[in-house]
Design an enzyme around this catalytic site. Structure first.
Site, PDB file in Angstrom:
ATOM      1  N   ARG A 217       0.862  -1.190   0.000  1.00  0.00           N
ATOM      2  CA  ARG A 217       0.000   0.000   0.000  1.00  0.00           C
ATOM      3  C   ARG A 217       0.892   1.233   0.000  1.00  0.00           C
ATOM      4  O   ARG A 217       1.684   1.413   0.941  1.00  0.00           O
ATOM      5  CB  ARG A 217      -0.864   0.023   1.266  1.00  0.00           C
ATOM      6  CG  ARG A 217      -1.655  -1.271   1.503  1.00  0.00           C
ATOM      7  CD  ARG A 217      -3.012  -1.153   0.902  1.00  0.00           C
ATOM      8  NE  ARG A 217      -3.726  -2.421   0.873  1.00  0.00           N
ATOM      9  CZ  ARG A 217      -4.862  -2.651   1.505  1.00  0.00           C
ATOM     10  NH1 ARG A 217      -5.380  -1.715   2.267  1.00  0.00           N
ATOM     11  NH2 ARG A 217      -5.475  -3.800   1.369  1.00  0.00           N
ATOM     12  N   GLU A 219       0.729   4.095   0.971  1.00  0.00           N
ATOM     13  CA  GLU A 219       0.206   5.139   1.862  1.00  0.00           C
ATOM     14  C   GLU A 219       1.359   6.000   2.334  1.00  0.00           C
ATOM     15  O   GLU A 219       2.347   5.480   2.838  1.00  0.00           O
ATOM     16  CB  GLU A 219      -0.471   4.489   3.068  1.00  0.00           C
ATOM     17  CG  GLU A 219      -1.825   3.898   2.718  1.00  0.00           C
ATOM     18  CD  GLU A 219      -2.269   2.834   3.710  1.00  0.00           C
ATOM     19  OE1 GLU A 219      -1.615   2.677   4.736  1.00  0.00           O
ATOM     20  OE2 GLU A 219      -3.277   2.172   3.417  1.00  0.00           O
ATOM     21  N   ARG A 225       0.173   2.187  12.957  1.00  0.00           N
ATOM     22  CA  ARG A 225      -0.589   0.989  12.581  1.00  0.00           C
ATOM     23  C   ARG A 225      -0.617   0.708  11.086  1.00  0.00           C
ATOM     24  O   ARG A 225      -1.329  -0.161  10.630  1.00  0.00           O
ATOM     25  CB  ARG A 225      -2.003   1.026  13.154  1.00  0.00           C
ATOM     26  CG  ARG A 225      -2.603   2.406  13.277  1.00  0.00           C
ATOM     27  CD  ARG A 225      -3.766   2.373  14.189  1.00  0.00           C
ATOM     28  NE  ARG A 225      -4.982   2.339  13.396  1.00  0.00           N
ATOM     29  CZ  ARG A 225      -6.196   2.249  13.893  1.00  0.00           C
ATOM     30  NH1 ARG A 225      -6.362   2.113  15.171  1.00  0.00           N
ATOM     31  NH2 ARG A 225      -7.229   2.267  13.121  1.00  0.00           N
ATOM     32  N   HIS A 226       0.167   1.481  10.322  1.00  0.00           N
ATOM     33  CA  HIS A 226       0.225   1.252   8.876  1.00  0.00           C
ATOM     34  C   HIS A 226       1.628   0.896   8.422  1.00  0.00           C
ATOM     35  O   HIS A 226       2.604   1.472   8.894  1.00  0.00           O
ATOM     36  CB  HIS A 226      -0.227   2.496   8.114  1.00  0.00           C
ATOM     37  CG  HIS A 226      -1.685   2.768   8.252  1.00  0.00           C
ATOM     38  ND1 HIS A 226      -2.189   3.567   9.237  1.00  0.00           N
ATOM     39  CD2 HIS A 226      -2.745   2.303   7.556  1.00  0.00           C
ATOM     40  CE1 HIS A 226      -3.507   3.599   9.138  1.00  0.00           C
ATOM     41  NE2 HIS A 226      -3.876   2.836   8.120  1.00  0.00           N
ATOM     42  N   GLU A 374      -8.924  -1.721  14.077  1.00  0.00           N
ATOM     43  CA  GLU A 374      -9.516  -2.479  12.978  1.00  0.00           C
ATOM     44  C   GLU A 374      -8.540  -3.586  12.604  1.00  0.00           C
ATOM     45  O   GLU A 374      -7.405  -3.302  12.231  1.00  0.00           O
ATOM     46  CB  GLU A 374      -9.726  -1.558  11.763  1.00  0.00           C
ATOM     47  CG  GLU A 374     -10.236  -2.313  10.553  1.00  0.00           C
ATOM     48  CD  GLU A 374      -9.747  -1.730   9.228  1.00  0.00           C
ATOM     49  OE1 GLU A 374      -9.892  -0.525   9.012  1.00  0.00           O
ATOM     50  OE2 GLU A 374      -9.218  -2.521   8.422  1.00  0.00           O
ATOM     51  N   SER A 377     -11.397  -6.290   7.371  1.00  0.00           N
ATOM     52  CA  SER A 377     -12.635  -5.889   6.692  1.00  0.00           C
ATOM     53  C   SER A 377     -12.984  -6.930   5.650  1.00  0.00           C
ATOM     54  O   SER A 377     -12.145  -7.735   5.242  1.00  0.00           O
ATOM     55  CB  SER A 377     -12.581  -4.506   6.051  1.00  0.00           C
ATOM     56  OG  SER A 377     -11.317  -4.089   5.810  1.00  0.00           O
ATOM     57  N   ARG A 425      -1.151  -6.427  11.937  1.00  0.00           N
ATOM     58  CA  ARG A 425      -2.126  -5.650  12.712  1.00  0.00           C
ATOM     59  C   ARG A 425      -2.724  -6.524  13.819  1.00  0.00           C
ATOM     60  O   ARG A 425      -2.900  -6.092  14.961  1.00  0.00           O
ATOM     61  CB  ARG A 425      -3.209  -5.137  11.772  1.00  0.00           C
ATOM     62  CG  ARG A 425      -4.232  -4.196  12.338  1.00  0.00           C
ATOM     63  CD  ARG A 425      -3.730  -2.783  12.561  1.00  0.00           C
ATOM     64  NE  ARG A 425      -3.452  -1.994  11.374  1.00  0.00           N
ATOM     65  CZ  ARG A 425      -4.371  -1.431  10.600  1.00  0.00           C
ATOM     66  NH1 ARG A 425      -5.644  -1.556  10.887  1.00  0.00           N
ATOM     67  NH2 ARG A 425      -4.005  -0.706   9.563  1.00  0.00           N
TER      68      ARG A 425
HETATM   69  P1  AMO Z   1      -8.465  -3.703   3.896  1.00  0.00           P
HETATM   70  O1  AMO Z   1      -7.852  -2.733   2.980  1.00  0.00           O
HETATM   71  O2  AMO Z   1      -9.337  -3.174   4.967  1.00  0.00           O
HETATM   72  O3  AMO Z   1      -9.355  -4.752   3.068  1.00  0.00           O
HETATM   73  O4  AMO Z   1      -7.343  -4.614   4.548  1.00  0.00           O
HETATM   74  C1  AMO Z   1      -7.659  -5.712   5.358  1.00  0.00           C
HETATM   75  C2  AMO Z   1      -6.784  -5.743   6.601  1.00  0.00           C
HETATM   76  O5  AMO Z   1      -5.410  -5.736   6.232  1.00  0.00           O
HETATM   77  C3  AMO Z   1      -4.662  -4.991   7.175  1.00  0.00           C
HETATM   78  N1  AMO Z   1      -4.060  -3.820   6.515  1.00  0.00           N
HETATM   79  C4  AMO Z   1      -2.910  -3.226   6.893  1.00  0.00           C
HETATM   80  N2  AMO Z   1      -2.043  -3.506   7.883  1.00  0.00           N
HETATM   81  C5  AMO Z   1      -0.963  -2.718   8.012  1.00  0.00           C
HETATM   82  N3  AMO Z   1      -0.688  -1.687   7.196  1.00  0.00           N
HETATM   83  C6  AMO Z   1      -1.528  -1.355   6.177  1.00  0.00           C
HETATM   84  N4  AMO Z   1      -1.227  -0.327   5.374  1.00  0.00           N
HETATM   85  C7  AMO Z   1      -2.701  -2.144   5.990  1.00  0.00           C
HETATM   86  N5  AMO Z   1      -3.713  -2.118   5.113  1.00  0.00           N
HETATM   87  C8  AMO Z   1      -4.522  -3.141   5.439  1.00  0.00           C
HETATM   88  C9  AMO Z   1      -5.642  -4.557   8.250  1.00  0.00           C
HETATM   89  C10 AMO Z   1      -6.946  -4.537   7.486  1.00  0.00           C
HETATM   90  O6  AMO Z   1      -8.049  -4.671   8.338  1.00  0.00           O
HETATM   91  N6  AMO Z   1      -9.574  -6.821   0.127  1.00  0.00           N
HETATM   92  C11 AMO Z   1     -10.058  -6.289   1.375  1.00  0.00           C
HETATM   93  C12 AMO Z   1     -10.478  -7.367   2.342  1.00  0.00           C
HETATM   94  C13 AMO Z   1     -11.651  -8.214   1.893  1.00  0.00           C
HETATM   95  O7  AMO Z   1     -12.710  -7.606   1.648  1.00  0.00           O
HETATM   96  O8  AMO Z   1     -11.514  -9.447   1.813  1.00  0.00           O
HETATM   97  C14 AMO Z   1      -8.929  -5.451   1.997  1.00  0.00           C
HETATM   98  O9  AMO Z   1      -7.792  -5.520   1.638  1.00  0.00           O
HETATM   99  O10 AMO Z   1      -5.656  -5.552   9.247  1.00  0.00           O
END
Ligand code: AMO
Length: 451
Positions: A217, A219, A225-226, A374, A377, A425
């Site tokens: 990602r 970001e 937490r990211h 979180e 999702s 996470r």
């Molecule tokens: P989402 O983008 O919410 O959903 O990601 C799902 C879970 O992945 C983890 N996560 C991260 N952990 C650390 N750093 C990040 N930048 C990061 N981004 C995400 C979190 C988050 O809850 N495809 C959908 C899921 C689905 O619908 O099956 C998805 O990726 O724990």
């Protein structure tokens, strides 16, 4: 050093404490050394534990005594000797050396690797290879190993198919932003943001699937937490809706926490973490919004704030909170509208009742909040090509970029649903770690690409 022989004979430290045989061969790192008059103590650490090596001048070979005197902390040593019960030794046993060999001499340490090290996280991460010598750091990854394997085993045992999915993708899977571009011959492609589109295509052919896979990602924000590279624990199920896959999450999270409690007692004690198998609570987004209003906690129109997530933990401790009926606006294009197929016909809001209008803005998507964060999702997906095209356009994406994906639903696609839990996470939440980077062996963030 004959490694074949060492491998055959070597005893792990944890087993020395339960062994009948009195002569053992051990190998590991010098955790600490101490001298007291004519006695030298050396704490030897391997991945399983720590044992004291005790040498008394005159009673052991002089060379061994000298080597033990000179060896630096974190050097790698081999010891053959007799096991003795000893009230003073940690764990009640020690080894009196008959042979002692330094296999690798450690230079002066650049960071403090003692249990109560005061070295700050960024410096520890710069020297992660050495930081991984720390028992506390190791404890986190031993627990993470249990989390990952428990997750996989739980679903594989239920008949889910364990799959490996691509890391290179040609179009976004979670929305237009947050993509890392990759030069791929003459083309521009991206690193996978999630295995989303592929796990759906698979569920539509092979039913229930499970995977743990890295995602990227882009970001820019630097938060605790990211990460820019993380790993997701995903499932996708055919003939399923949001409620069905949430039940699966309930099952697997309880199983994982139970396994960690059972298998990682020593690590949890070391980290000072007390765990309980969580309860579960189901709430609609609207219910959470009302609750937060009552507690004067801010919440977004289509997302929860960090403050709201922490409040949920305060109100419902040791509880996995499933927040469903999530506003459409806050969910990606592939999430099924709450009205399902019906929403194809209701493109105009005219003629809808107030309740219908409210429903039209909701989705079959959800988030799971655990220990104030979180962790996941997911939701039911759109398996109807026309509806998918409509949702792509509504999200500012071009259906042409998703041709294979849309086409895959034209030849027999069952309703399906799934979710994803980020393993880092989840580890962070479970162990109450202040920074997610503690839960990644080699974190990748905006400023960190090495080691
Ligand atoms: P989402 O983008 O919410 O959903 O990601 C799902 C879970 O992945 C983890 N996560 C991260 N952990 C650390 N750093 C990040 N930048 C990061 N981004 C995400 C979190 C988050 O809850 N495809 C959908 C899921 C689905 O619908 O099956 C998805 O990726 O724990």
């Amino acid at each position: 050093m004959n490694l074949k022989k060492l491998n055959e004979k070597r005893v792990l430290v944890k087993d020395v404490f339960n062994l009948k045989s009195k002569r053992v061969e051990v190998a590991g790192w010098v955790h600490n050394t101490r001298g007291l008059g004519k006695i030298r103590f050396l704490l030897l650490r391997d991945v399983s534990g720590i044992i004291q090596i005790t040498a008394v001048k005159g009673k052991v070979d002089d060379k061994i005594f000298k080597s033990m005197d000179n060896v630096s902390r974190e050097s790698v040593v081999y010891v053959k000797g007799f096991v003795k019960d000893s009230k003073q030794a940690p764990g009640g046993r020690e080894i009196v050396p008959e042979e002692f060999e330094v296999l690798s001499f450690a230079e002066e340490l650049v960071i403090d690797v003692s249990e109560h090290s005061k070295t700050e996280l960024p410096k520890r991460l710069d020297w992660r290879c050495l930081d991984l010598h720390r028992t506390r750091t190791q404890a986190i990854f031993k627990i993470q190993s249990t989390i990952g394997s428990a997750f996989k085993n739980y679903f594989v045992d239920k008949g889910f198919i364990d799959v490996q999915l691509p890391s290179l993708i040609s179009a976004s899977s979670e929305g237009g932003t947050e993509l890392f571009e990759v030069k791929y011959f003459e083309k521009k492609i991206y690193l996978a943001q999630s295995p989303q589109l592929y796990k759906q295509m698979l569920a539509c052919a092979m039913e229930n699937i499970v995977t743990i896979t890295p995602v990227w990602r882009a970001e820019k924000h630097n938060t605790v937490r990211h990460l820019n590279e993380c790993r997701q624990m995903d499932i996708e199920m055919a003939f399923a809706d949001a409620k069905i896959v949430l039940k699966e999450m309930e099952g697997v999270v309880k199983y994982i926490v139970g396994e960690v409690i059972k298998k990682n007692k020593a690590e949890l004690d070391l980290l000072g973490v007390k765990l309980k198998v969580p309860k579960t609570k189901y709430m609609t987004f609207k219910e959470v919004a009302e609750l937060m209003k009552k507690h004067k906690v801010k919440i977004g129109d289509d997302d929860l704030t960090g403050e709201a997530e922490r409040k949920l933990d305060e109100l419902f401790s040791d509880t996995l909170v499933f927040v469903y009926d999530w506003p459409m606006k806050g969910k990606p294009f592939y999430i099924m509208p709450k009205q399902g197929q019906e929403s194809l016909r209701t493109s105009s809001k005219r003629g809808q009742s107030k309740a219908e209008k409210a429903d039209a803005e909701l989705s079959e998507g959800f988030d799971a909040i655990y220990k104030g964060m979180e962790i996941s999702s997911g939701g039911q997906r759109i398996h109807i090509p026309e509806l998918l095209e409509k949702r792509l356009k509504a999200n500012g994406l071009n259906p042409k970029d998703f041709k294979n994906y849309i086409d895959s639903f034209k030849f027999g696609a069952p309703p399906h649903a799934g979710w994803s839990i980020g393993i880092e996470r989840f580890t962070q939440a479970l162990l109450g770690l202040p920074n997610i980077r503690e839960a990644v062996l080699f974190p990748r963030d905006k400023d960190r690409l090495t080691p």
